[in-house]
Design a protein around this motif. Sequence first.
Motif, PDB file in Angstrom:
ATOM      1  N   TYR A   1       0.854  -1.191   0.000  1.00  0.00           N
ATOM      2  CA  TYR A   1       0.000   0.000   0.000  1.00  0.00           C
ATOM      3  C   TYR A   1       0.887   1.237   0.000  1.00  0.00           C
ATOM      4  O   TYR A   1       1.905   1.276   0.674  1.00  0.00           O
ATOM      5  CB  TYR A   1      -0.860  -0.028   1.271  1.00  0.00           C
TER       6      TYR A   1
ATOM      7  N   HIS B   1       0.661  -0.728  17.529  1.00  0.00           N
ATOM      8  CA  HIS B   1       1.096  -1.660  16.468  1.00  0.00           C
ATOM      9  C   HIS B   1       2.613  -1.717  16.365  1.00  0.00           C
ATOM     10  O   HIS B   1       3.155  -2.561  15.657  1.00  0.00           O
ATOM     11  CB  HIS B   1       0.467  -1.265  15.122  1.00  0.00           C
TER      12      HIS B   1
ATOM     13  N   GLU C   1       0.599  -6.215  11.804  1.00  0.00           N
ATOM     14  CA  GLU C   1      -0.439  -5.987  10.796  1.00  0.00           C
ATOM     15  C   GLU C   1      -1.792  -5.893  11.498  1.00  0.00           C
ATOM     16  O   GLU C   1      -2.156  -6.788  12.266  1.00  0.00           O
ATOM     17  CB  GLU C   1      -0.452  -7.151   9.800  1.00  0.00           C
ATOM     18  N   VAL C   2      -2.489  -4.810  11.269  1.00  0.00           N
ATOM     19  CA  VAL C   2      -3.812  -4.641  11.881  1.00  0.00           C
ATOM     20  C   VAL C   2      -4.821  -4.293  10.797  1.00  0.00           C
ATOM     21  O   VAL C   2      -4.453  -3.906   9.697  1.00  0.00           O
ATOM     22  CB  VAL C   2      -3.818  -3.527  12.970  1.00  0.00           C
ATOM     23  N   GLU C   3      -6.084  -4.438  11.151  1.00  0.00           N
ATOM     24  CA  GLU C   3      -7.159  -4.024  10.240  1.00  0.00           C
ATOM     25  C   GLU C   3      -7.509  -2.601  10.654  1.00  0.00           C
ATOM     26  O   GLU C   3      -8.035  -2.379  11.754  1.00  0.00           O
ATOM     27  CB  GLU C   3      -8.321  -4.974  10.478  1.00  0.00           C
ATOM     28  N   ILE C   4      -7.168  -1.651   9.798  1.00  0.00           N
ATOM     29  CA  ILE C   4      -7.364  -0.245  10.170  1.00  0.00           C
ATOM     30  C   ILE C   4      -8.856   0.098  10.239  1.00  0.00           C
ATOM     31  O   ILE C   4      -9.626  -0.226   9.325  1.00  0.00           O
ATOM     32  CB  ILE C   4      -6.653   0.699   9.163  1.00  0.00           C
ATOM     33  N   ILE C   5      -9.248   0.708  11.330  1.00  0.00           N
ATOM     34  CA  ILE C   5     -10.630   1.181  11.473  1.00  0.00           C
ATOM     35  C   ILE C   5     -10.705   2.521  10.725  1.00  0.00           C
ATOM     36  O   ILE C   5      -9.886   3.410  10.988  1.00  0.00           O
ATOM     37  CB  ILE C   5     -10.980   1.346  12.969  1.00  0.00           C
TER      38      ILE C   5
ATOM     39  N   TRP D   1     -18.554   0.846  10.651  1.00  0.00           N
ATOM     40  CA  TRP D   1     -17.099   1.085  10.562  1.00  0.00           C
ATOM     41  C   TRP D   1     -16.428   0.661  11.869  1.00  0.00           C
ATOM     42  O   TRP D   1     -15.308   0.209  11.893  1.00  0.00           O
ATOM     43  CB  TRP D   1     -16.792   2.564  10.278  1.00  0.00           C
TER      44      TRP D   1
ATOM     45  N   GLY E   1      -6.432   0.261  14.997  1.00  0.00           N
ATOM     46  CA  GLY E   1      -6.622  -0.933  14.178  1.00  0.00           C
ATOM     47  C   GLY E   1      -7.044  -2.101  15.051  1.00  0.00           C
ATOM     48  O   GLY E   1      -6.895  -2.082  16.275  1.00  0.00           O
ATOM     49  N   ARG E   2      -7.595  -3.110  14.391  1.00  0.00           N
ATOM     50  CA  ARG E   2      -7.951  -4.344  15.104  1.00  0.00           C
ATOM     51  C   ARG E   2      -6.808  -5.323  14.942  1.00  0.00           C
ATOM     52  O   ARG E   2      -6.398  -5.627  13.815  1.00  0.00           O
ATOM     53  CB  ARG E   2      -9.227  -4.967  14.520  1.00  0.00           C
TER      54      ARG E   2
ATOM     55  N   TYR F   1      -5.666  -9.074  15.584  1.00  0.00           N
ATOM     56  CA  TYR F   1      -6.199 -10.419  15.858  1.00  0.00           C
ATOM     57  C   TYR F   1      -5.081 -11.313  16.360  1.00  0.00           C
ATOM     58  O   TYR F   1      -4.057 -11.457  15.707  1.00  0.00           O
ATOM     59  CB  TYR F   1      -6.825 -11.008  14.589  1.00  0.00           C
TER      60      TYR F   1
END
Length: 254
Positions: free
Chosen positions: A8, A69, A83-87, A142, A181-182, A184
């Motif tokens: 990205y 992170h 690595e996170v899932e960005i909110i 979101w 970010g989330r 996991y």
Amino acid sequence: MARRRQLYEGKAKILFEGPEPGTLVQYFKDDATAFNSQKKGTITGKGVLNNRISEYLMLRLGEIGVPTHFVRRLNMREQLIREVEIIPVEVVVRNVAAGSLSKRLGIPEGTRLPRSIIEYYYKNDALQSPMVAEEHITAFGWAGTQDMDDMVALTLRINDFLTGLFLGVGITLVDFKVEFGRLYENDDMRIVLADEISPDNCRLWDSKTNEKMDKDRFRRDLGKVEEAYQEVARRLGILPEAGVRDLKGPETLQ
Ligand code: TMP
């Protein structure tokens, strides 16, 4: 070192695949944009300084129990992150009126706010990141209400801690933007601080003179932009050993 896969490219940073699963490499560019990319430029040495400043602030926040992170800095311009899932919500905290709040509500810049104010913006370049309410965030999924509670609690702790940290080096933390970010892990999910914290996304004023020491110097053509970022790093005691003249990116990126 082997060439890494680019995942990205954002306005100020590039994300590469990390050395092991669940990690990424975050590369800090010198590119600067403002007003939703209408204004573009380069701030020489910014990437090196923001990499250092964000490392320092994330480590200090980690020490008081704010999950982030950040894993470790790899070199002048890169850091290893989880690595996170960005909110897709930009959380802005304001302590002193400035910028869009002053403009929108007619409150003169520099007015101390009666209490810290949190605002949300939907992270979407095509829409120019519009301001939204918690209602939009939860209605459109979101973030959930529990996510929001976690984000607000973390943001208030971050604000209190950073306000004190900066005041200790003669800087007023006027406002800033953070992203979460989330993360996991096994079967668990945690909300962690992500992105970066640097003079790109904070307003930092000299606490004696109110001189601006952040990206507003670029946005408003005030000059001495590099010098301001460098002065923030100097006051925090973290100027890179090689100084901002060491501007070359790592060979692997060429
Ligand atoms: P604003 O006054 O322009 O709304 O900005 C509030 C804070 O958020 C300020 O510290 C700068 C930061 N910010 C970002 O990090 N990214 C952005 O896209 C914008 C508009 C502001």
